[in-house]
Scaffold this motif. Sequence first.
Motif: not given
Length: 207
Positions: A96-103, A169-176, A183-195
């Motif tokens: 969820e943090g990744g989706e917000h970060y990317k947008k 959530n944003i902070a958690a994503f930023v730390k990753t 390719e993981e970053y490109e996958g952000i926004g898909s229906t599957e949670p980002l691992e």
Amino acid sequence: MENDRGKRSEKSEKKQTSHQRKIGWVSFGAGIVVTLLVLLGAGMFVVYSGGYNVAASEEHRSLVRWALDTNFHRSVENNARGITAPETITSQMVAEGGEHYKKTCAYCHAGPDGERAEWANGMRPLPPALSEAAAEWEINEVFWLAKHGVRLSGMPAFGETHDDQALWNIAAFVKTLPALAPEEYEGIGSTEPLEPSTPFPEASQTP
């Protein structure tokens, strides 16, 4: 008689020495005051004359840059010290943090490829690429930065529009980000949670 004269002479010398010391300290103090007044006057002259160039097309002078950076890091450390991070950082939080970060955030802070929006390259100070800079901060510090922003930097205070959970959530994503593959970053926004490719650093989960 000679003893009396000797004692009077000794007292006179001590008194004279003490007086000279007082004069020395007064002169020293006066010198400091005059120096401070001169520096204050010079500073006021620069302020009121507009002598310091505030154009974003030029970098700060080295001394100014050092002073701002040092104060920035110390301020964030001090203000974030009492903030306790969530005990568990889940993949859903990262997703969820990744989706917000990317947008929102990536325009200034870029993704793993280091490319930010073209207009962001004209900002001063230049927003840090968090795929590298995130490693310098603890998660509670990232949370504080996202919530409170940074004055005169273009970094807004998202605490005005986001609740704490969204900011964690944003902070958690930023730390990753430093360990996130493109390719993981490109996958952000898909229906599957980002691992993330590597587990969230345990040391960063607590302040």
